[in-house]
Write an enzyme that holds these catalytic residues in place. Structure first.
Site, PDB file in Angstrom:
ATOM      1  N   HIS A   1      -2.868   3.165  -4.668  1.00  0.00           N
ATOM      2  CA  HIS A   1      -2.204   2.760  -3.414  1.00  0.00           C
ATOM      3  C   HIS A   1      -0.731   2.428  -3.677  1.00  0.00           C
ATOM      4  CE1 HIS A   1      -5.798   2.431  -0.758  1.00  0.00           C
ATOM      5  NE2 HIS A   1      -6.415   2.259  -1.910  1.00  0.00           N
ATOM      6  N   ASP A  15     -11.467  -2.463  11.861  1.00  0.00           N
ATOM      7  CA  ASP A  15     -10.646  -1.312  12.281  1.00  0.00           C
ATOM      8  C   ASP A  15     -11.541  -0.240  12.891  1.00  0.00           C
ATOM      9  OD1 ASP A  15     -11.663  -1.204   9.626  1.00  0.00           O
ATOM     10  OD2 ASP A  15     -10.272   0.405   9.084  1.00  0.00           O
ATOM     11  N   GLU A  47      -9.931   2.461  -4.991  1.00  0.00           N
ATOM     12  CA  GLU A  47      -9.575   3.837  -4.662  1.00  0.00           C
ATOM     13  C   GLU A  47      -8.513   4.422  -5.585  1.00  0.00           C
ATOM     14  OE1 GLU A  47     -10.571   3.743   0.088  1.00  0.00           O
ATOM     15  OE2 GLU A  47      -8.519   3.347  -0.504  1.00  0.00           O
ATOM     16  N   ASP A  96       0.867  -1.178   0.000  1.00  0.00           N
ATOM     17  CA  ASP A  96       0.000   0.000   0.000  1.00  0.00           C
ATOM     18  C   ASP A  96       0.902   1.226   0.000  1.00  0.00           C
ATOM     19  OD1 ASP A  96      -2.299   1.787   0.475  1.00  0.00           O
ATOM     20  OD2 ASP A  96      -3.332  -0.085   0.981  1.00  0.00           O
TER      21      ASP A  96
HETATM   22  C1  TNX Z   1     -10.896   1.721   2.677  1.00  0.00           C
HETATM   23  S1  TNX Z   1     -11.727  -0.950   1.469  1.00  0.00           S
HETATM   24  C2  TNX Z   1      -9.805   1.115   2.071  1.00  0.00           C
HETATM   25  C3  TNX Z   1      -8.548   0.994   2.821  1.00  0.00           C
HETATM   26  C4  TNX Z   1      -8.605   1.659   4.158  1.00  0.00           C
HETATM   27  C5  TNX Z   1      -9.940   1.370   4.803  1.00  0.00           C
HETATM   28  C6  TNX Z   1     -10.071   1.919   6.182  1.00  0.00           C
HETATM   29  C7  TNX Z   1     -10.615  -0.558   0.574  1.00  0.00           C
HETATM   30  C8  TNX Z   1     -10.540  -1.409  -0.571  1.00  0.00           C
HETATM   31  N1  TNX Z   1      -9.840   0.495   0.847  1.00  0.00           N
HETATM   32  O1  TNX Z   1      -7.483   1.478   2.048  1.00  0.00           O
HETATM   33  O2  TNX Z   1      -7.562   1.172   4.940  1.00  0.00           O
HETATM   34  O3  TNX Z   1     -10.964   1.908   3.997  1.00  0.00           O
HETATM   35  O4  TNX Z   1     -11.211   1.457   6.828  1.00  0.00           O
END
Ligand code: TNX
Length: 562
Positions: free
Chosen positions: A254, A413, A319, A182
């Site tokens: 990421h 989390d 993302e 990441d």
């Molecule tokens: C979303 S779920 C993310 C993560 C973060 C998380 C925190 C996803 C595919 N991406 O990068 O760590 O939320 O809750």
């Protein structure tokens, strides 16, 4: 069994056949009990007896003769590979297993039928090793019973991963999803591209401030990575315990840690990248050009070779901020040459190429749901819909297998309570009851769509999980509830679950798990007054959601339900 003074002691007997967690499909209590003392014999085919021995390490069972063994194991391939039947009578235990995993799960059930002391690493003198008589018939509801560990944001040393595998196995969980890369770290050795682990695996400091507060950092270097030999060891350890490791290299977004090591792979190669010291969505994105695909397929092959058998490989896809792709003349020309209309299509095309390369090596690709929303997946790709039920349903309707991973209630989390007493979570509140009440395949869906939900998985994103102690607190007992949902096909009847959970916590105590007590944190588990204090109501992911909603990859119907 007698204690040191000849008196029957029976530490922590938590009684009977009705405290099993997850509950077997069928339990028939009998009368009386039998004794399986440490050092007893187990008989049967070696691969099955090995599995039973590994499930019950405290008993140190020895291979022995069927005529005298306390535990007798047989194979019945007519049962499913994870299924088993177990009869406990005055003369010992008989297990019939469909395969190695079934024998292992029979051993885990037997461990739960013993006193909680069976969860210690060595026998405590004076323990009464009695097991109640009766019969158990068991098989899981879902084939994917997962736990996700984000070892990228905060590295967890190998010993913590192995311990997590032991705890998963005790709950009959069978997929360990390792988020290995990441923005904040790359966590595996690469011989082909050594700067990945040399440069990408560490950062000089980590943010301690929360959203909306003045920026503050801890000034403490953080890092670590697994060698390829470590990965081989982790996978073998997992396999012996019926757990499959699912590696994830999250691309093309990421990507800060990869780009800190190899900036030439960026969509803006002139930019200087660093391993990030803060959280949130970064715009760092790999270029989709052929050199990136070659680079990644080489790295995937290294990881797959180290793991051995890799039925599933996760490539992320979540993302992604695609602005750099849109702004690059070279990438735009490449997109046009492929006949693709939008950067969203290019995102889908890029992931598809990686998935095709993985398929050639025998791995099925797994993605987060944005990759599904942008279309063009291989039909065999497994989708993890994290933005909720709507997108999960769309993925099943499109014919994909789905593992239910929604933020609510599967993001562990998040804090269990909206209280400053909690250690800091990424949001709140997700309770053990919320998890137990979760239906991965809602009954109102059509049968064919429900059948495509192959399982459920909890996520331990680690922005606020700096160490193994915090991991224990976040994972358990919510993980117990998730295991119930996964094994039974959920949701779980709450009163019965709470009763069994209370008994089960004695097992976790014996194991040495620093779980969150049902009544709230112990004094030393509280958030305190500094960086670890939870900020109730500050839900970071809501922002993530808003941001995603603005991206071309998300559609109205994928809006989160939280
Ligand atoms: C979303 S779920 C993310 C993560 C973060 C998380 C925190 C996803 C595919 N991406 O990068 O760590 O939320 O809750």
């Amino acid at each position: 069994m007698g204690g040191p003074d000849g008196v029957s002691v029976g530490f922590g007997i938590i009684g009977g056949m009705n405290n099993l967690l997850p509950p077997p499909r069928l339990v028939e209590p009998g009368s009386g009990s039998t004794v399986i003392a440490p050092g007893s014999a187990v008989s049967g085919p070696a691969s099955l007896t090995d599995a039973v021995r590994l499930a019950l390490p405290v008993l140190d069972l020895r291979p022995g003769d069927a005529a005298t063994a306390a535990v007798r194991v047989e194979e019945d391939p007519g049962l499913g590979p994870e299924a088993y039947a177990m009869t406990i009578a005055g003369d010992g235990v008989r297990i019939t297993a469909g395969g190695r995993a079934g024998a292992f799960y029979a051993g885990q059930t037997l461990r739960q039928l013993l006193p909680a002391e069976a969860f210690r690493s060595a026998p405590v003198p004076g323990t009464s090793w009695t097991v109640p008589c009766g019969r158990v018939d068991d098989t899981p509801g879902f084939s994917w019973r997962g736990a996700h560990l984000d070892v990228a944001r905060n590295f967890l040393p190998k010993r913590e991963v192995l311990r997590m595998i032991d705890l998963m196995a005790a709950h009959k969980l069978n997929r360990l999803h390792l988020h290995l890369a990441d923005d904040q770290g790359w966590r595996v050795e690469s011989r082909a591209f050594p700067l990945l682990h040399e440069v990408g695996s560490h950062r000089p400091r980590t943010i301690t401030s929360h959203k909306g507060e003045p920026l503050a950092f801890d000034g403490v270097p953080h890092g670590g990575y697994y060698t390829l030999a470590d990965l081989t060891e982790i996978a073998a350890y997992a396999r012996a315990r019926a757990v499959t490791v699912v590696p994830e290299i999250d691309v093309p977004g990421h990507a800060s840690a990869i780009l800190a090591a190899y900036p030439a792979l960026a969509s803006r190669p002139q930019e200087r990248y660093e391993v990030l010291d803060r959280w949130g969505i970064s715009s760092a994105i790999l270029s989709p050009l052929p050199a990136t695909v070659d680079f990644l397929t080489t790295v995937f092959a290294e990881i797959a070779d180290a793991l051995g058998d890799v039925p599933y490989f996760h490539i992320g896809g979540d993302e992604c901020v695609l602005d750099d792709w849109a702004a690059s003349p070279e990438i735009s020309a490449y997109r046009a040459s492929l006949g693709l209309d939008s950067v969203g299509d290019l995102h889908a095309w890029f992931l598809r190429r990686l998935a095709d390369a993985l398929a050639e090596r025998g791995s099925r690709t797994v993605v987060w749901d944005e990759a599904f929303v942008s279309g063009r997946l291989r039909p065999d790709t497994i989708v993890m819909p994290w933005r909720g039920e709507h997108v999960a349903r769309r993925a099943t309707a499109a014919g994909h297998d789905v593992v239910a991973t929604p933020v609510f209630p599967m993001y562990f989390d998040y804090a269990e309570a909206a209280s400053p007493e909690e250690p800091a979570g990424l949001g709140d509140a997700i309770t053990v009851g919320d998890v137990a009440a979760f239906a991965p395949a809602p009954s109102e869906w059509p049968e064919d769509e429900r059948a495509r939900v192959i399982g459920v998985q909890f996520q331990l994103w680690s922005e606020r999980i700096p160490d193994g102690r915090t991991l224990d607190y976040r994972a358990w007992p919510r993980g117990c509830a998730a295991a119930e949902v996964a094994w039974t096909g959920g949701p779980v009847a709450s009163e019965d679950f709470v009763r069994r959970l209370e008994a089960h916590l004695a097992r976790l105590d014996a194991f040495g798990v620093e779980y969150r007590p049902l009544s709230g944190p112990r004094p030393w588990q509280r958030g305190g007054t500094g960086w670890r204090r939870h900020r109730p109501g500050v839900v970071v992911v809501h922002d993530v959601m808003r941001h995603l909603h603005e991206l071309s990859l998300s559609a109205d119907s994928t809006r989160p339900s939280i």
